[in-house]
Design a protein around this motif. Structure first.
Motif, PDB file in Angstrom:
ATOM      1  N   ALA A  92      89.613  17.516   8.999  1.00 58.73           N
ATOM      2  CA  ALA A  92      89.832  18.943   8.709  1.00 58.73           C
ATOM      3  C   ALA A  92      90.818  19.566   9.695  1.00 58.73           C
ATOM      4  N   ILE A  93      90.732  19.175  10.975  1.00 64.32           N
ATOM      5  CA  ILE A  93      91.660  19.698  11.981  1.00 64.32           C
ATOM      6  C   ILE A  93      93.091  19.263  11.655  1.00 64.32           C
ATOM      7  N   LEU A  94      93.253  17.995  11.288  1.00 59.53           N
ATOM      8  CA  LEU A  94      94.586  17.497  10.921  1.00 59.53           C
ATOM      9  C   LEU A  94      95.088  18.176   9.653  1.00 59.53           C
ATOM     10  N   TRP A  95      94.177  18.411   8.704  1.00 61.55           N
ATOM     11  CA  TRP A  95      94.531  19.117   7.469  1.00 61.55           C
ATOM     12  C   TRP A  95      95.080  20.508   7.804  1.00 61.55           C
ATOM     13  N   MET A  96      94.385  21.208   8.694  1.00 60.47           N
ATOM     14  CA  MET A  96      94.851  22.525   9.122  1.00 60.47           C
ATOM     15  C   MET A  96      96.187  22.415   9.863  1.00 60.47           C
ATOM     16  N   GLY A  97      96.290  21.418  10.735  1.00 57.91           N
ATOM     17  CA  GLY A  97      97.495  21.263  11.541  1.00 57.91           C
ATOM     18  C   GLY A  97      98.741  21.015  10.718  1.00 57.91           C
ATOM     19  N   PHE A  98      98.585  20.293   9.619  1.00 55.17           N
ATOM     20  CA  PHE A  98      99.744  19.971   8.774  1.00 55.17           C
ATOM     21  C   PHE A  98      99.942  20.978   7.643  1.00 55.17           C
ATOM     22  N   THR A  99      99.220  22.109   7.711  1.00 58.43           N
ATOM     23  CA  THR A  99      99.366  23.179   6.716  1.00 58.43           C
ATOM     24  C   THR A  99     100.013  24.390   7.366  1.00 58.43           C
ATOM     25  N   ASN A 100     101.056  24.876   6.755  1.00 52.36           N
ATOM     26  CA  ASN A 100     101.718  26.078   7.245  1.00 52.36           C
ATOM     27  C   ASN A 100     101.119  27.278   6.518  1.00 52.36           C
ATOM     28  N   PRO A 101     100.347  28.123   7.208  1.00 51.89           N
ATOM     29  CA  PRO A 101      99.686  29.242   6.532  1.00 51.89           C
ATOM     30  C   PRO A 101     100.666  30.233   5.910  1.00 51.89           C
ATOM     31  N   ALA A 102     101.904  30.265   6.418  1.00 55.63           N
ATOM     32  CA  ALA A 102     102.904  31.161   5.841  1.00 55.63           C
ATOM     33  C   ALA A 102     103.269  30.749   4.428  1.00 55.63           C
ATOM     34  N   ASP A 103     103.098  29.462   4.118  1.00 52.85           N
ATOM     35  CA  ASP A 103     103.440  28.947   2.781  1.00 52.85           C
ATOM     36  C   ASP A 103     102.216  28.645   1.935  1.00 52.85           C
ATOM     37  N   ASN A 104     101.137  28.187   2.588  1.00 53.00           N
ATOM     38  CA  ASN A 104      99.948  27.738   1.848  1.00 53.00           C
ATOM     39  C   ASN A 104      98.683  28.314   2.470  1.00 53.00           C
ATOM     40  N   LEU A 105      98.500  29.620   2.343  1.00 52.97           N
ATOM     41  CA  LEU A 105      97.348  30.272   2.966  1.00 52.97           C
ATOM     42  C   LEU A 105      96.041  29.822   2.322  1.00 52.97           C
ATOM     43  N   THR A 106      96.052  29.629   1.003  1.00 50.79           N
ATOM     44  CA  THR A 106      94.846  29.192   0.297  1.00 50.79           C
ATOM     45  C   THR A 106      94.412  27.808   0.755  1.00 50.79           C
ATOM     46  N   MET A 143      95.079  26.485   3.621  1.00 42.83           N
ATOM     47  CA  MET A 143      94.565  26.651   4.982  1.00 42.83           C
ATOM     48  C   MET A 143      93.120  27.140   4.962  1.00 42.83           C
ATOM     49  N   ALA A 144      92.810  28.037   4.023  1.00 45.94           N
ATOM     50  CA  ALA A 144      91.444  28.547   3.904  1.00 45.94           C
ATOM     51  C   ALA A 144      90.469  27.423   3.565  1.00 45.94           C
ATOM     52  N   PHE A 145      90.853  26.557   2.625  1.00 45.71           N
ATOM     53  CA  PHE A 145      90.002  25.424   2.254  1.00 45.71           C
ATOM     54  C   PHE A 145      89.805  24.479   3.440  1.00 45.71           C
ATOM     55  N   ALA A 146      90.872  24.242   4.203  1.00 46.50           N
ATOM     56  CA  ALA A 146      90.781  23.367   5.370  1.00 46.50           C
ATOM     57  C   ALA A 146      89.860  23.963   6.425  1.00 46.50           C
ATOM     58  N   ALA A 147      89.937  25.295   6.622  1.00 40.52           N
ATOM     59  CA  ALA A 147      89.092  25.969   7.606  1.00 40.52           C
ATOM     60  C   ALA A 147      87.625  25.900   7.192  1.00 40.52           C
ATOM     61  N   VAL A 148      87.351  26.079   5.887  1.00 36.28           N
ATOM     62  CA  VAL A 148      85.969  25.968   5.388  1.00 36.28           C
ATOM     63  C   VAL A 148      85.450  24.549   5.602  1.00 36.28           C
ATOM     64  N   ALA A 149      86.315  23.561   5.329  1.00 33.18           N
ATOM     65  CA  ALA A 149      85.921  22.159   5.535  1.00 33.18           C
ATOM     66  C   ALA A 149      85.593  21.902   6.998  1.00 33.18           C
ATOM     67  N   LEU A 150      86.379  22.490   7.903  1.00 35.06           N
ATOM     68  CA  LEU A 150      86.112  22.320   9.332  1.00 35.06           C
ATOM     69  C   LEU A 150      84.793  22.988   9.721  1.00 35.06           C
ATOM     70  N   GLY A 151      84.537  24.186   9.174  1.00 33.09           N
ATOM     71  CA  GLY A 151      83.277  24.871   9.460  1.00 33.09           C
ATOM     72  C   GLY A 151      82.078  24.072   8.983  1.00 33.09           C
ATOM     73  N   PHE A 152      82.175  23.496   7.790  1.00 32.80           N
ATOM     74  CA  PHE A 152      81.075  22.706   7.234  1.00 32.80           C
ATOM     75  C   PHE A 152      80.838  21.434   8.056  1.00 32.80           C
ATOM     76  N   ALA A 153      81.919  20.720   8.374  1.00 30.27           N
ATOM     77  CA  ALA A 153      81.789  19.475   9.139  1.00 30.27           C
ATOM     78  C   ALA A 153      81.266  19.750  10.544  1.00 30.27           C
ATOM     79  N   SER A 154      81.738  20.846  11.156  1.00 32.71           N
ATOM     80  CA  SER A 154      81.296  21.191  12.502  1.00 32.71           C
ATOM     81  C   SER A 154      79.820  21.588  12.523  1.00 32.71           C
ATOM     82  N   ILE A 214      88.557  27.694  14.403  1.00 36.63           N
ATOM     83  CA  ILE A 214      88.319  28.516  13.212  1.00 36.63           C
ATOM     84  C   ILE A 214      88.467  29.990  13.558  1.00 36.63           C
ATOM     85  N   PHE A 215      88.097  30.355  14.782  1.00 38.88           N
ATOM     86  CA  PHE A 215      88.098  31.765  15.180  1.00 38.88           C
ATOM     87  C   PHE A 215      89.373  32.158  15.926  1.00 38.88           C
TER      88      PHE A 215
END
Length: 521
Positions: free
Chosen positions: A105-119, A121-132, A38-39
């Motif tokens: 959540a990690i796989l969700w982030m991994g299969f998301t290209n932030p250059a195309d879908n930054l929003t 990616m943000a949701f996936a990162a929040v999901a990872l923070g919550f689950a962690s 996340i960081f």
């Protein structure tokens, strides 16, 4: 400090290889992997994808779940997870669910290209923070319930070591893997997909550990209210409505707090302090809105008042009832114990750079060598805590954490001296690891087995709140008084901690003795 019976060195070292202690090494690894995804690791990915710096820093908010995990910790304590609870037990079922959530959540982030879908990616990162953060809640509860107090220091030492190893895997490991699949100077989304996929695979260590370990056997107070499926549903509805109220209030409170911050700044208050005041007001508004919604849901019958009291109020009341007047001193100790480390640590990397050390030197000495020394310090703290008692090592850790800050002041006068740099990092990391191991063991001993997750989540939130607030002003202080006096000041603010350790120890010992005395008939 009250007397603690000394254990033999043999007993101390045997605790080192206890099966539960080894288990916590793998649990720590599982907990250490998500945080850097996340960081720092994510920040590098976003920059390579062409995301501007200001947007990258916003992603740090995805980890806010770590600071507010006490909000849903009671759910982990009270709600059995459907089906899995009967198969695995309370802690293991929630642990498995959290770990599966992290992997997803990690796989969700991994299969998301932030250059195309930054929003996205943000949701996936929040999901990872919550689950962690949820996994952290369960691991803390499991650690406390799985072993007796004498073993808690070694349990925390092993957890810290595993956590640091997990950070290496998610930091250097993920970056190395990404580097193998891309040409230097180019951005390849596939490289990051592979890297994050490997991190999801590494989480399998945690899943396997969860499936192999046994559920802790504890005697807890059964709930008076959570019996039917409808009870759980009603409570979850209240929780969801409260969270929604908090988020909405936080968004709209900006209309009030942004002008307040501007007005304070224009009135001559430094930007950091103005931002802190405005942020505090914003948080207070959001919390008030959440409390009002929770109160309204109980008033209209969505959730019985007793259910809310048992879940959120009872853990706090239990702590106050057990410690009486000493509760205030204990909470003060929790709130300031790490103050010398945290306030100094915020400026550490900036200090190394300003002193003239290269990035390679900082990475080799501060990050790699320092990490190894922290792990060594945590195990040293665990062994000494078993041998001499947690409170004695708690005092020693507080003293060393403050004293080693003086070395940074000396280092400020020597310039980029690599030998001195290594010596200071060794002393600071060893003392930090020792202090942290003893402190986690101390916090674990404060909890009641009936409210483990909630009480420890509150403690772990309190322990960084005040130091982090002060740390926010570190840069301003350095600009005014310079590095040497800043480090001396961080050492001096650690002195009251020593007094609090002694006072808290005496008051809790007196409180325990008073309660054990037979009442007159």
């Amino acid at each position: 400090m009250h007397n603690t019976a000394l254990r033999s060195w043999g007993d101390s070292f045997r605790a080192f290889v206890h099966p539960r202690v080894i288990t916590m090494l793998f649990m720590g690894l599982s907990a250490g992997i998500p945080i850097l995804l996340i960081f720092s690791t994510l920040s590098i990915w976003l920059r390579e994808a062409g995301i501007d710096r200001s947007t990258v820093t916003y992603f740090s908010w995805a980890a806010l779940g770590y600071s507010f995990k006490f909000v849903w910790a009671p759910l982990i304590d009270r709600l059995p997870f459907p089906v899995l609870h009967g198969l695995l037990g309370r802690r293991r079922s929630w642990l498995l669910v959290a770990q599966c959530g992290i992997i997803g959540a990690i796989l969700w982030m991994g299969f998301t290209n932030p250059a195309d879908n930054l929003t996205i990616m943000a949701f996936a990162a929040v999901a990872l923070g919550f689950a962690s953060a949820t996994q952290d809640i369960v691991i803390d509860a499991y650690r406390i319930e799985a072993a007796n107090p004498d073993l808690q220091a070694m349990m925390s030492s092993s957890y810290i070591a595993g956590y640091r190893i997990g950070m290496i895997v998610a930091g250097a490991g993920a970056l190395t893997i990404a580097g193998l699949f891309e040409t230097e100077g180019t951005y390849e989304p596939l490289a990051w997909t592979v890297a994050y996929g490997c991190m999801a695979l590494a989480m399998g260590v945690g899943v396997i550990t969860t499936l192999l370990i046994s559920e802790p056997v504890v005697n807890r107070i059964d709930s008076k209210y959570f019996h039917k499926t409808s009870d759980y549903g009603r409570f979850l509805l209240m929780f969801v409505l409260t969270v929604i109220a908090f988020i909405i209030a936080n968004i709209y409170a900006s209309d009030l707090t942004d002008p307040l911050k501007t007005g304070l700044t224009e009135g001559g208050i430094i930007g950091e302090l103005a931002g802190f005041i405005a942020g505090t007001v914003k948080l207070a508004i959001s919390i008030t809105a959440a409390i009002i919604v929770a109160w309204l849901t109980t008033r209209v019958g969505v959730t019985p008042t007793g259910m809310v009291q048992e879940t959120y109020i009872a853990p706090v009341k239990d702590f106050i009832d057990r410690y009486g007047k000493a509760a205030i001193v204990v909470l003060a100790l929790i709130g300031v114990y790490r103050i010398a480390d945290i306030v100094m640590g915020v400026m550490a990397n900036v200090f190394y750079t300003d002193l003239g050390f290269s990035k390679e030197e900082i990475a080799a000495v501060s990050k790699t060598f320092g990490l190894l020394m922290t792990i060594a310090g945590s195990f040293l703290g665990g062994i000494l805590s078993v041998r001499y008692g947690v409170v004695r090592i708690l005092f020693l850790g507080a003293f060393l954490s403050a004293a080693t800050n003086i070395l940074f002041a000396i280092m400020a006068h020597l310039g980029p001296n690599t030998v001195m740099f290594s010596a200071v990092i060794m002393a600071d990391s060893l003392s930090g690891g020792l202090a942290t191991a003893a402190f986690i063991a101390y916090l674990s001993g404060l909890t009641n087995i009936s409210f483990t997750a909630m009480q420890y989540a509150i403690f772990s939130s309190i322990m960084t709140l005040f130091p982090k607030i002060l740390a926010g002003f570190s840069g301003t202080v350095v600009d005014v008084i310079g590095y040497s006096w800043f480090f001396i000041g961080t050492a001096l603010i650690g002195i009251p901690v020593l007094y609090l350790v002694v006072l808290a120890s005496r008051m809790t010992a007196f409180n325990a003795a008073e309660k054990s005395e037979p009442k007159p008939q």
